[in-house]
Design an enzyme around this catalytic site. Structure first.
Site, PDB file in Angstrom:
ATOM      1  CG  ASP A  83      -2.272  -0.472   1.037  1.00 46.92           C
ATOM      2  OD1 ASP A  83      -2.674  -0.609  -0.140  1.00 46.92           O
ATOM      3  OD2 ASP A  83      -2.972  -0.735   2.039  1.00 46.92           O
ATOM      4  CD  GLU A 182     -12.146  -1.374   2.875  1.00 51.25           C
ATOM      5  OE1 GLU A 182     -11.060  -1.146   2.313  1.00 51.25           O
ATOM      6  OE2 GLU A 182     -12.296  -1.374   4.108  1.00 51.25           O
TER       7      GLU A 182
HETATM    8  O1  KIV Z   1      -4.854  -1.943   4.215  1.00 54.27           O
HETATM    9  C1  KIV Z   1      -5.517  -2.953   3.946  1.00 54.27           C
HETATM   10  O2  KIV Z   1      -5.423  -3.995   4.592  1.00 54.27           O
HETATM   11  C2  KIV Z   1      -6.453  -2.862   2.823  1.00 54.27           C
HETATM   12  C3  KIV Z   1      -7.469  -3.955   2.699  1.00 54.27           C
HETATM   13  C4  KIV Z   1      -8.521  -3.736   3.705  1.00 54.27           C
HETATM   14  C5  KIV Z   1      -7.997  -4.047   1.318  1.00 54.27           C
HETATM   15  O3  KIV Z   1      -6.406  -1.943   2.081  1.00 54.27           O
END
Ligand code: KIV
Length: 275
Positions: A83, A182
């Protein structure tokens, strides 16, 4: 065999469901990878599950790189997606490419994920131009919790549903190879999945998505904070861990641990001499 962006594409074409799970460290990544998950997400949810923050907003690039490095050392076959944390890509296209590059170069990730739809088309295009695969994330995007006024299901009204469809088509057009949906009503997620050639990975978005993602701590009952309706807990490792630690405390206090089998020996005569 190593999962790649091509695997994702082919699985959607074959209508075979894609499996994704978060992991945040080496041991977790090894377990998840060993049993055949297609993809590991080093989610910024680590801010809540591992670092104890209330939301994901405080997570830094350094946090993400640190955890991504550990995960990529443990993952052999899963496609590792990391991310981009809050404010690492929202400021400029330059920031987006630079920080996506760090997750690949320093963290060893195979792809990055960013939250946002149409308004982040330029960032997605620029990252993809740098040969970095992108997963987009629309619907409930936790980095926008303050703007949303809480964690809520998205796309319920007509305008909101149309906007989500538009966002999904926009991120596909920008070059994302997958999109996370989501907290989206199941029928809407199914419709979006049918309109896209790239796979949708749902979390709280029903069974009509091309794949599913969950947070490891939720699946295993390791997180006793917020538990959304969409979470299925497969094991209660939190309770097992508590029981194990209690037993350890009792054993240490009673002297039952360490026993012979956990103890190293030395020549008795030598010990006597040393007294
Ligand atoms: O940060 C995370 O774990 C996510 C998931 C909830 C898709 O973005």
């Amino acid at each position: 065999m190593k999962n790649t962006v091509i695997t994702f594409k082919e699985m959607k074409e074959r209508k075979e469901k894609i499996t994704m799970l978060t992991a945040y460290d080496y041991s977790m990544a090894k377990i998840v990878d060993k049993v055949g998950i297609n993809s590991i997400l080093v989610g910024d949810s680590l801010g809540m599950t591992c670092l104890g923050y209330e939301d994901t907003l405080s997570v830094t690039m350094e946090d993400m790189i640190h955890h991504t490095k550990a995960v990529t050392r443990g993952a052999k076959n899963a496609l590792v997606v990391a991310d981009l944390p809050f404010m690492s890509y929202q400021g400029s296209v330059f920031d987006a490419v630079y920080n996506a590059g760090r997750l690949i170069k320093e963290g060893g990730a195979n792809a990055v994920k960013l939250e946002g739809g149409k308004e982040f088309q330029d960032e997605i295009k620029a990252i993809v131009r740098a040969s970095i695969p992108v997963v987009a994330h629309i619907g409930l995007t936790p980095q926008s919790v303050n703007a949303f006024g809480g964690f809520k299901v998205q796309g319920r009204g007509e305008e909101a549903a149309k906007k989500l469809i538009e966002d999904a088509l926009a991120v596909e057009a920008a070059g994302a190879f997958a999109v996370t949906l989501e907290c989206v009503p199941a029928k809407l997620a199914e419709l979006i999945s049918s309109k896209l050639t790239i796979p949708t990975i749902g979390i709280g978005a029903g069974n009509g998505c091309d794949g599913q993602v969950l947070v490891y701590h939720d699946l295993l009952g390791l997180f006793d904070g917020l538990r959304p309706k969409f979470v299925k807990q497969y094991k209660d490792l939190g309770t097992s861990a508590e029981e194990a630690v209690k037993a350890y405390i009792e054993d240490v206090k009673s002297g039952a641990f360490p026993s012979e089998e956990h103890t190293f020996k030395i020549d008795e005569k030598l010990i006597e001499k040393l007294y």
